[in-house]
Design a protein around this motif. Structure first.
Motif, PDB file in Angstrom:
ATOM      1  N   THR A 201      -1.478  12.448  17.220  1.00 46.98           N
ATOM      2  CA  THR A 201      -0.016  12.784  15.438  1.00 46.98           C
ATOM      3  C   THR A 201       0.800  13.252  16.280  1.00 46.98           C
ATOM      4  OG1 THR A 201      -1.847  15.000  15.852  1.00 46.98           O
ATOM      5  CG2 THR A 201      -2.658  13.229  14.190  1.00 46.98           C
ATOM      6  N   ARG A 203       4.442  14.811  17.417  1.00 48.76           N
ATOM      7  CA  ARG A 203       5.691  13.815  16.768  1.00 48.76           C
ATOM      8  C   ARG A 203       6.384  14.076  17.722  1.00 48.76           C
ATOM      9  NH1 ARG A 203       5.753  18.874  12.336  1.00 48.76           N
ATOM     10  NH2 ARG A 203       4.228  18.151  11.580  1.00 48.76           N
ATOM     11  N   VAL A 227      15.483  10.730  15.581  1.00 44.37           N
ATOM     12  CA  VAL A 227      14.960  11.632  14.551  1.00 44.37           C
ATOM     13  C   VAL A 227      15.342  12.306  13.368  1.00 44.37           C
ATOM     14  CG1 VAL A 227      13.381  13.594  14.273  1.00 44.37           C
ATOM     15  CG2 VAL A 227      13.283  12.302  16.289  1.00 44.37           C
ATOM     16  N   SER A 230      16.019   9.030  10.874  1.00 37.53           N
ATOM     17  CA  SER A 230      14.803   9.594  10.004  1.00 37.53           C
ATOM     18  C   SER A 230      14.763   9.720   8.866  1.00 37.53           C
ATOM     19  CB  SER A 230      13.811   9.580  11.469  1.00 37.53           C
ATOM     20  OG  SER A 230      12.101   8.995  10.465  1.00 37.53           O
ATOM     21  N   THR A 232      11.976  10.313   7.467  1.00 40.46           N
ATOM     22  CA  THR A 232      10.459  11.376   7.900  1.00 40.46           C
ATOM     23  C   THR A 232      10.935  12.051   8.769  1.00 40.46           C
ATOM     24  OG1 THR A 232       9.404   9.848   9.746  1.00 40.46           O
ATOM     25  CG2 THR A 232       8.575   9.795   7.908  1.00 40.46           C
ATOM     26  N   THR A 234      11.804  15.226  11.033  1.00 41.27           N
ATOM     27  CA  THR A 234      11.039  16.278  11.676  1.00 41.27           C
ATOM     28  C   THR A 234       9.707  16.076  11.789  1.00 41.27           C
ATOM     29  OG1 THR A 234      10.886  18.333  10.331  1.00 41.27           O
ATOM     30  CG2 THR A 234      12.926  18.275  11.978  1.00 41.27           C
ATOM     31  N   TYR A 235       8.973  15.372  10.730  1.00 41.65           N
ATOM     32  CA  TYR A 235       8.456  14.945  10.960  1.00 41.65           C
ATOM     33  C   TYR A 235       7.969  13.132  11.102  1.00 41.65           C
ATOM     34  CZ  TYR A 235       6.715  18.873   7.544  1.00 41.65           C
ATOM     35  OH  TYR A 235       6.662  19.706   7.250  1.00 41.65           O
ATOM     36  N   THR A 236       8.471  12.484  12.023  1.00 42.05           N
ATOM     37  CA  THR A 236       8.832  11.536  12.535  1.00 42.05           C
ATOM     38  C   THR A 236       7.867  11.680  13.896  1.00 42.05           C
ATOM     39  OG1 THR A 236      11.198  10.912  11.926  1.00 42.05           O
ATOM     40  CG2 THR A 236      10.064   9.464  14.089  1.00 42.05           C
ATOM     41  N   SER A 237       6.732  10.547  14.503  1.00 39.22           N
ATOM     42  CA  SER A 237       5.937  10.025  15.252  1.00 39.22           C
ATOM     43  C   SER A 237       6.567  10.084  16.685  1.00 39.22           C
ATOM     44  CB  SER A 237       4.424   9.943  14.855  1.00 39.22           C
ATOM     45  OG  SER A 237       5.091   8.566  14.525  1.00 39.22           O
TER      46      SER A 237
END
Ligand code: ZN
Length: 282
Positions: A201, A203, A227, A230, A232, A234-237
């Motif tokens: 999980t 990031r 990032v 993206s 998403t 700061t949640y970009t994995s």
């Protein structure tokens, strides 16, 4: 198929109506597929003798002689459907010579007698004492008269468990992420892959200090842009970031290949060599 035609289904259905709820051996066949299709036709009312639809329940099971079909009359009865397997507690004395202990195993076995396909049981608790210890297992007698042994049941349970295991879909494996050979970001990708293998999980932003510490500043820059672009945020994995770096490297590889192809196809002396020389004349 001959035996299927010979079975007197009118008589079987009439017999069955006399003993509502009780399973009776209706017919036997050489092949299991024949038995299975007959059981299906009884259940869905294809055979006139067993109408109306839902008045009879039927199943096919293995029989010493091939296949057996069992029927019960259920019209107006509140019966529980017969499960394919039952869970039982069985004493296991082990197979090692000289081993005298016993443990109770809880196993799944067929709900039907392995000799004739008739329903097993009913199952009841059975208490016994071994070496001063009180133990509880299950015991049953089959109405068909065929007697089970615990050793036989344990062997059956092992086979059943193996079959269930082999049918279980393999857990989908996440494809291994690896840097593109010779790629600009290959080392950074391998590093990220190593990090999120431990923590899937993870990031993208969390891996930046690690990449920076290894001196892959160009990758750090690319990930920062990635990032911020993206959806998403700061949640970009970390995985997505690694895939992005792979994509960039692959793109670069394709571009290089295309360039090479162009040069090979072009006239001698006017291609890549002329424009890409890094020698004195630049
Ligand atoms: Zn039996």
């Amino acid at each position: 198929m001959r035996r299927y035609l010979q079975a007197d289904h009118q008589a079987i259905a009439a017999n069955s109506r006399q003993t509502p709820g009780a399973w009776i051996l209706a017919a036997m066949y050489d092949g299991r597929m024949t038995g299975q299709s007959v059981a299906r036709m009884i259940r869905n009312g294809t055979m006139g003798a067993y109408r109306p639809v839902g008045a009879f329940d039927a199943y096919e099971a293995m029989h010493d002689g091939g296949s057996s079909v069992w029927v019960r009359y259920v019209a107006g009865l509140d019966v529980v459907p017969m499960p394919d397997t039952v869970t039982v507690r069985v004493p296991d004395y082990g197979t090692q010579r000289g081993y005298e202990g016993v443990c109770i195993r809880t196993v799944d076995i067929s709900s039907r007698c392995r000799r004739c396909g008739g329903p097993r049981g009913p199952i009841r608790s059975h208490t016994f004492v071994k070496d001063g210890t009180r133990l509880v297992c299950d015991a049953w007698e089959n109405d068909c008269g065929h007697q089970d042994t615990y050793a036989f049941v344990l062997a059956e349970a092992r086979v059943l468990a193996e079959r269930v295991q082999s049918r279980r879909p393999k857990s989908p494996k996440t494809p291994l992420i690896r840097g593109v050979e010779g790629g600009r970001y290959a080392a950074a990708v391998d590093l990220i892959a190593e990090l999120f293998r431990e923590k899937p999980t993870l990031r993208a932003l969390a891996v930046l200090p690690h990449i920076e510490a290894h001196g892959h500043m160009d990758a750090v820059q690319v990930i920062r842009y990635f990032v911020s672009d993206s959806p998403t945020g700061t949640y970009t994995s970390a995985r997505a970031a690694a895939l992005h770096l792979i994509e960039l490297d692959e793109e670069a590889c394709r571009a290089a290949e295309a360039e090479q192809t162009e040069w090979q196809d072009g006239p001698i002396g006017c291609g890549r060599e002329a424009t890409h020389t890094t020698g004195d004349n630049q």
